[in-house]
Design a protein around this motif. Structure first.
Motif, PDB file in Angstrom:
ATOM      1  N   UNK A   1      38.411  30.416  29.822  1.00  0.00           N
ATOM      2  CA  UNK A   1      38.970  31.745  30.068  1.00  0.00           C
ATOM      3  C   UNK A   1      40.062  32.075  29.066  1.00  0.00           C
ATOM      4  N   UNK A   2      40.866  31.079  28.692  1.00  0.00           N
ATOM      5  CA  UNK A   2      41.928  31.303  27.697  1.00  0.00           C
ATOM      6  C   UNK A   2      41.333  31.776  26.381  1.00  0.00           C
ATOM      7  N   UNK A   3      40.223  31.186  25.990  1.00  0.00           N
ATOM      8  CA  UNK A   3      39.564  31.568  24.741  1.00  0.00           C
ATOM      9  C   UNK A   3      38.927  32.954  24.875  1.00  0.00           C
ATOM     10  N   UNK A   4      38.194  33.176  25.953  1.00  0.00           N
ATOM     11  CA  UNK A   4      37.471  34.431  26.150  1.00  0.00           C
ATOM     12  C   UNK A   4      38.396  35.633  26.333  1.00  0.00           C
ATOM     13  N   UNK A   5      39.528  35.428  26.987  1.00  0.00           N
ATOM     14  CA  UNK A   5      40.392  36.549  27.358  1.00  0.00           C
ATOM     15  C   UNK A   5      41.694  36.620  26.565  1.00  0.00           C
ATOM     16  N   UNK A   6      41.718  36.131  25.341  1.00  0.00           N
ATOM     17  CA  UNK A   6      42.929  36.244  24.533  1.00  0.00           C
ATOM     18  C   UNK A   6      43.348  37.707  24.433  1.00  0.00           C
ATOM     19  N   UNK A   7      44.638  37.960  24.672  1.00  0.00           N
ATOM     20  CA  UNK A   7      45.246  39.293  24.689  1.00  0.00           C
ATOM     21  C   UNK A   7      44.734  40.157  25.837  1.00  0.00           C
ATOM     22  N   UNK A   8      43.956  39.559  26.753  1.00  0.00           N
ATOM     23  CA  UNK A   8      43.471  40.265  27.938  1.00  0.00           C
ATOM     24  C   UNK A   8      43.585  39.361  29.166  1.00  0.00           C
ATOM     25  N   UNK A   9      44.585  38.513  29.180  1.00  0.00           N
ATOM     26  CA  UNK A   9      44.761  37.568  30.290  1.00  0.00           C
ATOM     27  C   UNK A   9      44.977  38.293  31.617  1.00  0.00           C
ATOM     28  N   UNK A  10      45.654  39.431  31.571  1.00  0.00           N
ATOM     29  CA  UNK A  10      45.857  40.217  32.787  1.00  0.00           C
ATOM     30  C   UNK A  10      44.543  40.694  33.384  1.00  0.00           C
ATOM     31  N   UNK A  11      43.601  41.031  32.517  1.00  0.00           N
ATOM     32  CA  UNK A  11      42.283  41.435  32.993  1.00  0.00           C
ATOM     33  C   UNK A  11      41.540  40.248  33.605  1.00  0.00           C
ATOM     34  N   UNK A  12      41.714  39.068  33.028  1.00  0.00           N
ATOM     35  CA  UNK A  12      41.097  37.864  33.607  1.00  0.00           C
ATOM     36  C   UNK A  12      41.608  37.651  35.029  1.00  0.00           C
ATOM     37  N   UNK A  13      42.914  37.862  35.246  1.00  0.00           N
ATOM     38  CA  UNK A  13      43.473  37.742  36.599  1.00  0.00           C
ATOM     39  C   UNK A  13      42.778  38.723  37.546  1.00  0.00           C
ATOM     40  N   UNK A  14      42.652  39.966  37.125  1.00  0.00           N
ATOM     41  CA  UNK A  14      42.022  40.971  37.982  1.00  0.00           C
ATOM     42  C   UNK A  14      40.568  40.622  38.266  1.00  0.00           C
ATOM     43  N   UNK A  15      39.807  40.398  37.214  1.00  0.00           N
ATOM     44  CA  UNK A  15      38.362  40.225  37.341  1.00  0.00           C
ATOM     45  C   UNK A  15      37.974  38.932  38.042  1.00  0.00           C
TER      46      UNK A  15
ATOM     47  N   UNK B   1      39.970  36.700  39.751  1.00  0.00           N
ATOM     48  CA  UNK B   1      40.751  36.262  40.913  1.00  0.00           C
ATOM     49  C   UNK B   1      40.904  37.385  41.939  1.00  0.00           C
ATOM     50  N   UNK B   2      41.619  38.458  41.603  1.00  0.00           N
ATOM     51  CA  UNK B   2      41.876  39.507  42.585  1.00  0.00           C
ATOM     52  C   UNK B   2      40.584  40.194  43.040  1.00  0.00           C
ATOM     53  N   UNK B   3      39.708  40.545  42.102  1.00  0.00           N
ATOM     54  CA  UNK B   3      38.492  41.277  42.449  1.00  0.00           C
ATOM     55  C   UNK B   3      37.344  40.366  42.867  1.00  0.00           C
TER      56      UNK B   3
ATOM     57  N   UNK C   1      41.099  35.443  47.062  1.00  0.00           N
ATOM     58  CA  UNK C   1      42.536  35.248  47.273  1.00  0.00           C
ATOM     59  C   UNK C   1      42.943  35.707  48.670  1.00  0.00           C
ATOM     60  N   UNK C   2      43.943  35.038  49.224  1.00  0.00           N
ATOM     61  CA  UNK C   2      44.477  35.424  50.534  1.00  0.00           C
ATOM     62  C   UNK C   2      44.846  36.903  50.503  1.00  0.00           C
ATOM     63  N   UNK C   3      44.576  37.610  51.589  1.00  0.00           N
ATOM     64  CA  UNK C   3      44.800  39.044  51.770  1.00  0.00           C
ATOM     65  C   UNK C   3      43.710  39.886  51.110  1.00  0.00           C
ATOM     66  N   UNK C   4      42.873  39.270  50.282  1.00  0.00           N
ATOM     67  CA  UNK C   4      41.799  39.984  49.586  1.00  0.00           C
ATOM     68  C   UNK C   4      40.549  39.111  49.606  1.00  0.00           C
ATOM     69  N   UNK C   5      40.090  38.796  50.804  1.00  0.00           N
ATOM     70  CA  UNK C   5      38.958  37.883  50.939  1.00  0.00           C
ATOM     71  C   UNK C   5      37.740  38.629  51.467  1.00  0.00           C
ATOM     72  N   UNK C   6      36.581  38.330  50.870  1.00  0.00           N
ATOM     73  CA  UNK C   6      35.315  38.842  51.353  1.00  0.00           C
ATOM     74  C   UNK C   6      34.206  37.954  50.831  1.00  0.00           C
ATOM     75  N   UNK C   7      33.057  38.108  51.432  1.00  0.00           N
ATOM     76  CA  UNK C   7      31.890  37.316  51.056  1.00  0.00           C
ATOM     77  C   UNK C   7      31.058  38.067  50.018  1.00  0.00           C
TER      78      UNK C   7
ATOM     79  N   UNK D   1      36.244  48.491  44.104  1.00  0.00           N
ATOM     80  CA  UNK D   1      36.589  49.856  43.708  1.00  0.00           C
ATOM     81  C   UNK D   1      37.901  50.306  44.350  1.00  0.00           C
ATOM     82  N   UNK D   2      38.132  49.911  45.593  1.00  0.00           N
ATOM     83  CA  UNK D   2      39.397  50.259  46.260  1.00  0.00           C
ATOM     84  C   UNK D   2      40.579  49.601  45.543  1.00  0.00           C
ATOM     85  N   UNK D   3      40.412  48.351  45.125  1.00  0.00           N
ATOM     86  CA  UNK D   3      41.481  47.673  44.379  1.00  0.00           C
ATOM     87  C   UNK D   3      41.670  48.299  43.005  1.00  0.00           C
ATOM     88  N   UNK D   4      40.592  48.669  42.348  1.00  0.00           N
ATOM     89  CA  UNK D   4      40.703  49.321  41.036  1.00  0.00           C
ATOM     90  C   UNK D   4      41.479  50.625  41.152  1.00  0.00           C
TER      91      UNK D   4
END
Length: 150
Positions: free
Chosen positions: A65-79, A81-83, A87-93, A101-104
């Motif tokens: 991920x470090x290699x793929x998302x250089x200068x876009x690490x924040x997007x890696x977090x979103x895509x 982990x969060x989406x 993660x706790x508070x944002x869990x679904x199957x 879309x609601x998170x976006x």
């Protein structure tokens, strides 16, 4: 009741500006790295809004991920982990387009690399607010946060 905003940004100046401009009606949490962002979501979530710089410290990403998302690490977090619904508070199957879309719709990307990001990820940016970090970006970000939260 104050609105909770996660600011994923390694520049303290941007965080301080948001704190000053948004005032006491907003409860801001800062994360400088992917690992800190994940921890903040799990410990302090859910959040009403996310302000994410694309280029943050990559601590918390896998080597690939470090290699793929250089200068876009924040997007890696979103895509990845969060989406992802893990993660706790944002869990679904499985895939849940409605929840993603609601998170976006609550997410503001604020970056010097915004233009390249829009071109590269054109098919994935629907619903995101994207702000180029240039002169006057602060007002745009503050306005978006207020619109999302109020």
């Amino acid at each position: 009741m104050s609105k909770k905003v996660l600011v994923v940004e390694d520049d303290l100046g941007v965080f301080n500006m948001l704190q000053k401009e948004l005032g006491l009606s907003f409860d801001l949490t800062r994360a400088r790295t992917v690992a800190e962002a994940i921890g903040a979501v799990e410990e302090n979530g859910p959040f009403d809004c996310f302000v994410v710089d694309l280029s943050i410290l990559n601590s918390g990403l896998q080597k690939e991920e470090k290699i793929k998302y250089q200068r876009r690490e924040g997007y890696a977090f979103l895509k990845h982990y969060l989406w992802s619904g893990t993660l706790a508070h944002y869990e679904w199957e499985g895939d849940n387009r409605e929840k993603v879309d609601a998170l976006k719709s609550k997410t503001i990307i604020c970056s010097r690399h915004a233009d390249e990001f829009k071109k590269e990820f054109r098919s994935e940016i629907a619903g995101l607010k994207i702000v180029l970090k240039n002169s006057g970006f602060e007002k745009k970000v503050v306005d978006f946060v207020k619109r999302i939260c109020l």
